[in-house]
Design a protein around this motif. Structure first.
Motif, short mmCIF file in Angstrom:
data_model
loop_
_atom_site.label_atom_id
_atom_site.label_comp_id
_atom_site.label_asym_id
_atom_site.label_seq_id
_atom_site.Cartn_x
_atom_site.Cartn_y
_atom_site.Cartn_z
N PRO A 82 0.84 -1.20 0.00
CA PRO A 82 0.00 0.00 0.00
C PRO A 82 0.87 1.25 0.00
CG PRO A 82 0.06 -0.97 2.19
CD PRO A 82 0.75 -1.94 1.27
N LEU A 83 0.37 2.29 -0.64
CA LEU A 83 1.03 3.59 -0.64
C LEU A 83 0.11 4.55 0.10
CD1 LEU A 83 2.96 5.85 -1.46
CD2 LEU A 83 1.93 5.84 -3.74
N ILE A 84 0.59 5.07 1.22
CA ILE A 84 -0.21 5.93 2.09
C ILE A 84 0.33 7.35 2.03
CG2 ILE A 84 -0.97 6.35 4.46
CD1 ILE A 84 -0.73 3.33 4.94
N LEU A 85 -0.54 8.29 1.70
CA LEU A 85 -0.16 9.70 1.63
C LEU A 85 -0.60 10.40 2.90
CD1 LEU A 85 -1.40 10.53 -2.01
CD2 LEU A 85 0.83 9.63 -1.30
N THR A 86 0.30 11.15 3.50
CA THR A 86 -0.05 11.91 4.70
C THR A 86 0.63 13.28 4.69
OG1 THR A 86 0.22 12.06 7.10
CG2 THR A 86 1.75 10.61 5.94
N PRO A 87 -0.12 14.34 4.99
CA PRO A 87 0.46 15.69 5.05
C PRO A 87 1.55 15.83 6.11
CG PRO A 87 -1.94 15.78 4.96
CD PRO A 87 -1.57 14.35 5.21
N LEU A 88 1.62 14.91 7.05
CA LEU A 88 2.67 14.98 8.07
C LEU A 88 4.06 14.90 7.46
CD1 LEU A 88 1.10 12.69 10.83
CD2 LEU A 88 1.27 15.19 10.85
N LEU A 89 4.17 14.38 6.23
CA LEU A 89 5.47 14.19 5.57
C LEU A 89 5.82 15.32 4.61
CD1 LEU A 89 5.31 10.35 4.86
CD2 LEU A 89 6.52 11.51 6.71
N ARG A 90 5.01 16.38 4.59
CA ARG A 90 5.32 17.50 3.71
C ARG A 90 6.59 18.22 4.17
NH1 ARG A 90 -0.54 20.43 3.12
NH2 ARG A 90 -0.40 20.21 5.39
N GLU A 91 7.14 19.00 3.24
CA GLU A 91 8.32 19.79 3.56
C GLU A 91 7.95 20.94 4.48
OE1 GLU A 91 11.18 20.00 4.29
OE2 GLU A 91 12.41 20.09 2.46
N GLN A 92 8.95 21.59 5.05
CA GLN A 92 8.71 22.77 5.88
C GLN A 92 7.97 23.82 5.07
OE1 GLN A 92 12.29 24.30 7.68
NE2 GLN A 92 11.28 26.09 8.55
N HIS A 93 6.99 24.46 5.69
CA HIS A 93 6.21 25.51 5.03
C HIS A 93 6.92 26.84 5.27
CE1 HIS A 93 3.10 27.76 3.33
NE2 HIS A 93 2.24 27.82 4.33
N PHE A 94 7.23 27.55 4.19
CA PHE A 94 7.98 28.79 4.30
C PHE A 94 7.09 30.04 4.25
CE2 PHE A 94 11.16 25.80 2.45
CZ PHE A 94 11.96 25.72 3.58
N GLY A 95 5.79 29.85 4.43
CA GLY A 95 4.89 30.99 4.56
C GLY A 95 4.95 31.95 3.39
N ILE A 96 5.06 33.24 3.70
CA ILE A 96 5.04 34.26 2.64
C ILE A 96 6.28 34.21 1.76
CG2 ILE A 96 3.60 35.80 4.04
CD1 ILE A 96 6.11 37.49 4.56
N ALA A 97 7.29 33.44 2.18
CA ALA A 97 8.50 33.32 1.37
C ALA A 97 8.35 32.27 0.27
CB ALA A 97 9.69 32.96 2.25
N GLU A 98 7.29 31.47 0.30
CA GLU A 98 7.09 30.42 -0.71
C GLU A 98 7.13 31.03 -2.11
OE1 GLU A 98 6.62 27.10 -0.66
OE2 GLU A 98 6.58 26.77 1.51
N GLY A 99 8.00 30.46 -2.96
CA GLY A 99 8.11 30.91 -4.34
C GLY A 99 8.96 32.15 -4.53
N GLN A 100 9.43 32.74 -3.43
CA GLN A 100 10.26 33.94 -3.51
C GLN A 100 11.74 33.56 -3.55
OE1 GLN A 100 8.78 36.92 -3.93
NE2 GLN A 100 6.80 35.87 -3.78
N LYS A 101 12.55 34.48 -4.01
CA LYS A 101 13.98 34.21 -4.15
C LYS A 101 14.68 34.11 -2.80
CE LYS A 101 14.53 36.35 -8.71
NZ LYS A 101 15.26 37.38 -9.50
N ILE A 102 15.72 33.28 -2.77
CA ILE A 102 16.55 33.14 -1.58
C ILE A 102 17.68 34.16 -1.63
CG2 ILE A 102 18.07 31.61 -0.28
CD1 ILE A 102 16.51 29.25 -1.42
N SER A 103 17.84 34.91 -0.56
CA SER A 103 18.92 35.88 -0.46
C SER A 103 19.86 35.43 0.64
CB SER A 103 18.37 37.28 -0.14
OG SER A 103 19.43 38.16 0.19
N TYR A 104 21.16 35.48 0.38
CA TYR A 104 22.12 35.09 1.40
C TYR A 104 22.71 36.31 2.10
CZ TYR A 104 21.60 30.42 -0.40
OH TYR A 104 21.06 29.21 -0.79
N LYS A 105 22.05 37.46 1.89
CA LYS A 105 22.47 38.68 2.57
C LYS A 105 21.44 39.05 3.63
CE LYS A 105 25.01 40.34 -1.48
NZ LYS A 105 25.15 41.42 -2.50
N ARG A 106 20.29 39.53 3.19
CA ARG A 106 19.22 39.88 4.12
C ARG A 106 17.91 39.92 3.34
NH1 ARG A 106 17.98 45.37 3.61
NH2 ARG A 106 19.44 46.55 2.31
N THR A 107 16.81 39.89 4.06
CA THR A 107 15.50 39.95 3.41
C THR A 107 15.28 41.34 2.85
OG1 THR A 107 14.59 38.27 4.87
CG2 THR A 107 13.01 39.71 3.76
#
Length: 310
Positions: A82-107
């Motif tokens: 069986p293949l069981i799907l559960t939201p408990l295994l999702r990646e960390q949620h990055f909130g308003i940063a989702e889909g935004q660019k990563i900056s290694y300096k500052r926001t």
């Protein structure tokens, strides 16, 4: 220290390369699919585990992980697990940063209204509307309590009544880089003998890389599932895919009642030999994988034309 008689091999597989992995953006719950190369990675991963009889596959419902899990399932012999799907295994949620660019300096906020977000400072930090690493750790604990322990209890009870050698039970968990790191850490916290100070040694997985731990009841604890507090049993459904409702992802914190002590041994870390001969296809390797798209080899072999005329 004695080695437990019944062992569960839990193999954590990171998803194949997603289209968002090719961009320098925050991608947690943002549901990007696999690239063509990522699908080829997933297929190679599934084929590499084909000779292992898997009891159950758990997967994040996010497309990049689910597609990878389906390739593991595809290469299993009948009867398939069986293949069981559960939201408990999702990646960390990055909130308003989702889909935004990563900056290694500052926001920073850019002139076009978009933003760049720098990495979070510590395990309790989170972007607005998102999760911290500690929140992901809570989900990992909940997965063990709600899914792994009940499955372990069912199988251990069944095996103890059988007059035969105890076989190793293989459980596969297809998830994401940060989530898998927290899952392994959560298992180690359940082992009173584990050296959790060395936790950084097993963090980090390449796409479709896998890490394996062996889990068993601690024979020195004089405790078994029969003496532990009762737990809800998860039925092993015969269907290929069983989805767990979104509300099961609610974070209530790890259970406080005592559970049987376990022994956890890390046996493999970031294994990826199945990718040794895999090359990115020129021109299409980084594009989005489309399951309805025919391989370019079909066109040049005349296969696509023959199929259209049949």
């Amino acid at each position: 220290m004695d080695v437990p008689q019944t062992e569960f091999a839990v193999t954590f597989v990171r998803h194949g390369e997603s289209t968002d992995n090719l961009k320098s953006i925050w991608a947690g719950w943002k549901d990007a699919g696999l690239s063509v190369h990522g699908f080829n990675q997933a297929e190679a991963s599934g084929a590499s585990h084909a000779n292992i009889k898997i009891h159950t596959i758990f997967s994040s419902p996010l497309e990049r992980a689910h597609t990878t899990a389906l390739q593991v399932l595809k290469h299993q012999r009948e009867p398939k697990p069986p293949l069981i799907l559960t939201p408990l295994l999702r990646e960390q949620h990055f909130g308003i940063a989702e889909g935004q660019k990563i900056s290694y300096k500052r926001t920073t906020t850019l002139g076009n209204g978009s933003s760049e977000f720098s990495p979070l400072e510590d395990r309790t930090s989170k972007f607005p509307q998102g999760e911290s690493a500690e929140d992901v750790a809570i989900r990992a604990d909940n997965f063990i309590d709600e899914f792994f322990y009940p499955l372990m209890e069912d199988i251990s009870t069944l095996r103890s009544s059988e007059d035969q050698p105890q076989a190793r039970i293989h459980i596969y968990v297809v998830s994401h880089g940060i989530a898998i790191s927290e899952l392994v850490a959560a298992f180690l916290r359940r082992d009173r003998h584990a050296d959790t100070a060395q936790s950084q040694a097993w963090r980090g997985l390449r796409n479709t890389g896998w890490t394996r731990i062996l889990v068993g009841l601690d024979p020195t604890a004089n405790e078994s599932f029969s003496t532990a507090p009762s737990m809800t049993t998860v039925e092993s459904t015969p269907s290929d895919v069983h989805s767990i409702p979104e509300e099961n992802a609610t974070q209530t914190g790890p259970a406080t009642s005592a559970k049987p002590n376990i022994i956890v041994r890390i046996t493999h870390v970031n294994q990826s030999s199945h990718l040794n001969n895999l090359k990115r296809q020129k021109g299409i390797g980084s594009s989005t994988y489309d399951q309805n798209q025919k391989p370019i080899t079909d066109f040049f072999s005349g296969g696509s034309l023959a199929k259209s005329q049949s």
